[in-house]
Motif scaffolding. Structure first.
Motif, mmCIF file in Angstrom:
data_model
loop_
_atom_site.group_PDB
_atom_site.id
_atom_site.type_symbol
_atom_site.label_atom_id
_atom_site.label_comp_id
_atom_site.label_asym_id
_atom_site.label_seq_id
_atom_site.Cartn_x
_atom_site.Cartn_y
_atom_site.Cartn_z
ATOM 1 N N SER A 1 -0.113 2.823 -13.117
ATOM 2 C CA SER A 1 1.027 3.465 -13.775
ATOM 3 C C SER A 1 0.572 4.301 -14.967
ATOM 4 O O SER A 1 1.125 5.382 -15.219
ATOM 5 N N LEU A 2 -0.446 3.826 -15.681
ATOM 6 C CA LEU A 2 -0.947 4.562 -16.842
ATOM 7 C C LEU A 2 -1.741 5.801 -16.429
ATOM 8 O O LEU A 2 -1.903 6.730 -17.226
ATOM 9 N N ARG A 3 -2.232 5.803 -15.188
ATOM 10 C CA ARG A 3 -2.962 6.983 -14.707
ATOM 11 C C ARG A 3 -2.032 8.091 -14.244
ATOM 12 O O ARG A 3 -2.377 9.270 -14.328
ATOM 13 N N ILE A 4 -0.854 7.740 -13.748
ATOM 14 C CA ILE A 4 0.012 8.756 -13.147
ATOM 15 C C ILE A 4 1.190 9.148 -14.025
ATOM 16 O O ILE A 4 1.937 10.060 -13.680
ATOM 17 N N ALA A 5 1.367 8.456 -15.167
ATOM 18 C CA ALA A 5 2.490 8.786 -16.045
ATOM 19 C C ALA A 5 2.068 8.599 -17.500
ATOM 20 O O ALA A 5 1.152 7.825 -17.788
ATOM 21 N N PRO A 6 2.737 9.287 -18.423
ATOM 22 C CA PRO A 6 2.398 9.135 -19.847
ATOM 23 C C PRO A 6 2.605 7.703 -20.323
ATOM 24 O O PRO A 6 3.597 7.054 -19.969
ATOM 25 N N ALA A 7 1.671 7.224 -21.140
ATOM 26 C CA ALA A 7 1.779 5.853 -21.653
ATOM 27 C C ALA A 7 3.060 5.659 -22.451
ATOM 28 O O ALA A 7 3.684 4.596 -22.401
ATOM 29 N N SER A 8 3.485 6.690 -23.198
ATOM 30 C CA SER A 8 4.689 6.565 -24.025
ATOM 31 C C SER A 8 5.932 6.312 -23.181
ATOM 32 O O SER A 8 6.926 5.780 -23.669
ATOM 33 N N TYR B 1 8.208 -0.471 -20.805
ATOM 34 C CA TYR B 1 8.761 -1.300 -19.724
ATOM 35 C C TYR B 1 8.036 -2.634 -19.583
ATOM 36 O O TYR B 1 8.497 -3.504 -18.832
ATOM 37 N N GLN B 2 6.904 -2.814 -20.288
ATOM 38 C CA GLN B 2 6.206 -4.097 -20.212
ATOM 39 C C GLN B 2 7.046 -5.225 -20.812
ATOM 40 O O GLN B 2 6.861 -6.395 -20.475
ATOM 41 N N THR C 1 6.707 10.468 -13.920
ATOM 42 C CA THR C 1 7.517 9.458 -14.595
ATOM 43 C C THR C 1 8.057 8.395 -13.648
ATOM 44 O O THR C 1 7.898 7.197 -13.891
ATOM 45 N N SER C 2 8.704 8.802 -12.556
ATOM 46 C CA SER C 2 9.342 7.820 -11.671
ATOM 47 C C SER C 2 8.318 6.893 -11.035
ATOM 48 O O SER C 2 8.516 5.667 -10.982
ATOM 49 N N GLY C 3 7.204 7.438 -10.542
ATOM 50 C CA GLY C 3 6.169 6.606 -9.941
ATOM 51 C C GLY C 3 5.519 5.687 -10.953
ATOM 52 O O GLY C 3 5.253 4.512 -10.674
ATOM 53 N N GLY C 4 5.268 6.197 -12.159
ATOM 54 C CA GLY C 4 4.640 5.383 -13.202
ATOM 55 C C GLY C 4 5.521 4.230 -13.631
ATOM 56 O O GLY C 4 5.053 3.098 -13.800
ATOM 57 N N ILE C 5 6.822 4.494 -13.800
ATOM 58 C CA ILE C 5 7.749 3.428 -14.186
ATOM 59 C C ILE C 5 7.835 2.369 -13.084
ATOM 60 O O ILE C 5 7.830 1.168 -13.359
ATOM 61 N N ALA C 6 7.892 2.830 -11.827
ATOM 62 C CA ALA C 6 7.973 1.883 -10.709
ATOM 63 C C ALA C 6 6.743 0.979 -10.671
ATOM 64 O O ALA C 6 6.859 -0.238 -10.465
ATOM 65 N N MET C 7 5.560 1.559 -10.870
ATOM 66 C CA MET C 7 4.338 0.751 -10.829
ATOM 67 C C MET C 7 4.258 -0.210 -12.013
ATOM 68 O O MET C 7 3.812 -1.348 -11.874
ATOM 69 N N MET C 8 4.699 0.226 -13.199
ATOM 70 C CA MET C 8 4.707 -0.671 -14.361
ATOM 71 C C MET C 8 5.669 -1.825 -14.131
ATOM 72 O O MET C 8 5.349 -2.994 -14.398
ATOM 73 N N LEU C 9 6.860 -1.529 -13.611
ATOM 74 C CA LEU C 9 7.836 -2.589 -13.351
ATOM 75 C C LEU C 9 7.313 -3.574 -12.310
ATOM 76 O O LEU C 9 7.505 -4.790 -12.434
ATOM 77 N N LEU C 10 6.646 -3.054 -11.277
ATOM 78 C CA LEU C 10 6.087 -3.934 -10.252
ATOM 79 C C LEU C 10 4.977 -4.797 -10.837
ATOM 80 O O LEU C 10 4.903 -6.004 -10.564
ATOM 81 N N LEU D 1 0.817 -1.204 0.000
ATOM 82 C CA LEU D 1 0.000 0.000 0.000
ATOM 83 C C LEU D 1 0.853 1.257 0.000
ATOM 84 O O LEU D 1 0.447 2.283 -0.551
ATOM 85 N N ARG D 2 2.048 1.200 0.611
ATOM 86 C CA ARG D 2 2.905 2.368 0.645
ATOM 87 C C ARG D 2 3.390 2.763 -0.734
ATOM 88 O O ARG D 2 3.799 3.902 -0.963
ATOM 89 N N LEU D 3 3.340 1.799 -1.689
ATOM 90 C CA LEU D 3 3.750 2.120 -3.046
ATOM 91 C C LEU D 3 2.845 3.171 -3.664
ATOM 92 O O LEU D 3 3.239 3.900 -4.557
ATOM 93 N N TRP D 4 1.609 3.253 -3.175
ATOM 94 C CA TRP D 4 0.675 4.261 -3.683
ATOM 95 C C TRP D 4 1.108 5.672 -3.268
ATOM 96 O O TRP D 4 0.606 6.649 -3.767
ATOM 97 N N ALA D 5 2.053 5.772 -2.337
ATOM 98 C CA ALA D 5 2.565 7.070 -1.931
ATOM 99 C C ALA D 5 3.652 7.578 -2.874
ATOM 100 O O ALA D 5 4.153 8.677 -2.697
ATOM 101 N N LEU D 6 4.030 6.753 -3.877
ATOM 102 C CA LEU D 6 5.014 7.210 -4.846
ATOM 103 C C LEU D 6 4.504 8.454 -5.553
ATOM 104 O O LEU D 6 3.312 8.579 -5.838
ATOM 105 N N PRO D 7 5.395 9.389 -5.872
ATOM 106 C CA PRO D 7 4.940 10.605 -6.536
ATOM 107 C C PRO D 7 4.389 10.311 -7.913
ATOM 108 O O PRO D 7 4.887 9.438 -8.622
#
Length: 298
Positions: free
Chosen positions: A236-243, A248-249, A14-23, A5-11
């Motif tokens: 990840s797609l909600r908080i960062a640009p899809a491009s 990273y998929q 770009t950085s938060g979106g990439i982290a969520m996609m990788l996870l 749940l703490r991962l949702w605190a990521l900003p």
């Protein structure tokens, strides 16, 4: 759970979106690895059945919140029916392919699905595809053929299941795109119910092998891990640009190689590796080209 749940605190960004996609991709890879581990001892029907039950348990609060009206009034029931058929097929064929093929090889075939979507979109979605993307489609298909490295010995039932499954996955994505305005709860619930019915039917014919406590827990995680992976990717797609985040998929194939080697002593051949590189390159070009056209037209 608290760490997750703490991962949702990521900003956001770009950085938060990439982290969520990788996870999310890592969760999919773990899920697929568990599937290959379990399908060696249990039938595909048994995995589908338990996976669907755990998924529906997780979805229960969302189903209750949506209420019966959301399901009774769901649009395009004919298309929804086709969508759940393709969803059930792609999942079942994925598990069947894992019986015979290395984990990373099956993942490679499934990563070609966006290329199939592009090839089918002029006919099924009415979208225009220019010569650049058609060229990328042709290159991507060449990558699939190279990964398949067709020969009398390589054209196995597992390869046929992987190819049919990746095509079913593409059709599933097209149907999902055409149902873009439909509630995600409705779509996911329909998927799980269809898989539950199909898995139960297979169990009637294939039989039931009583699992141990650990194996049962792993089966239940198949449903939970898939839902959590989708949640991470969607976030990840909600908080960062899809491009930025979508490329990273393709780390899924890297995880497939790592987990395949660690847990199943699998090493994919050079032709499959070369095919995977071509498929990734073609898929990335198609995606980035589509993003460029959207920015130009928007």
């Amino acid at each position: 759970m608290s760490a997750f749940l703490r991962l949702w605190a990521l900003p956001a960004g770009t950085s938060g979106g990439i982290a969520m996609m990788l996870l999310g991709v890592l969760l999919f890879a773990v899920n697929d690895t568990l599937g290959k581990w379990l399908v060696g001892a249990y039938t595909v029907g048994q995995l589908l059945l338990v996976r669907s039950i755990s998924g529906l348990c997780v979805m229960a609060p969302f189903i209750r919140r949506a209420g019966p009206y959301a399901f009774l009034q769901a649009p395009r029931r004919d298309l929804q029916f086709l969508r759940i058929i393709f969803s059930t097929l792609e999942t079942s064929l994925f598990f069947w392919a894992l019986v015979e093929l290395p984990l990373a090889e099956v993942m490679t075939y499934y990563m070609a699905a966006p290329i199939y979507v592009t090839a089918l979109s002029p006919f099924l979605l009415g979208e225009r595809v220019g010569w650049r993307r058609w060229t990328a489609v042709a290159v991507g298909f060449a990558g699939v053929v190279l990964a398949l490295h067709p020969s009398p010995g390589s054209l196995s039932l597992g390869a046929a299941c992987a190819l049919a499954g990746s095509f079913s996955y593409a059709c599933f994505m097209i149907a999902t795109r055409r149902l873009a305005g439909t509630s995600g709860t409705v779509l996911m619930t329909a998927q799980l119910l269809a898989a539950l019915l199909f898995g139960g039917t297979l169990v009637l014919f294939q039989g039931w092998t009583p699992p141990g406590a650990l194996d049962l827990l792993l089966m239940l995680f198949l449903g939970i891990g898939s839902l959590c992976g989708n949640l991470c990717v969607n976030h990840s797609l909600r908080i960062a640009p899809a491009s930025v985040v979508v490329p990273y998929q393709y780390t899924l194939i890297l995880w497939g190689m790592i987990f395949g080697y660690l847990f199943f002593d699998e090493v994919i051949g050079p032709l499959t590796m070369a095919g995977a590189v071509i498929i990734i390159g073609a898929g990335l070009f198609i995606f980035l080209r589509e993003q460029q056209l959207r920015r130009r037209d928007g």
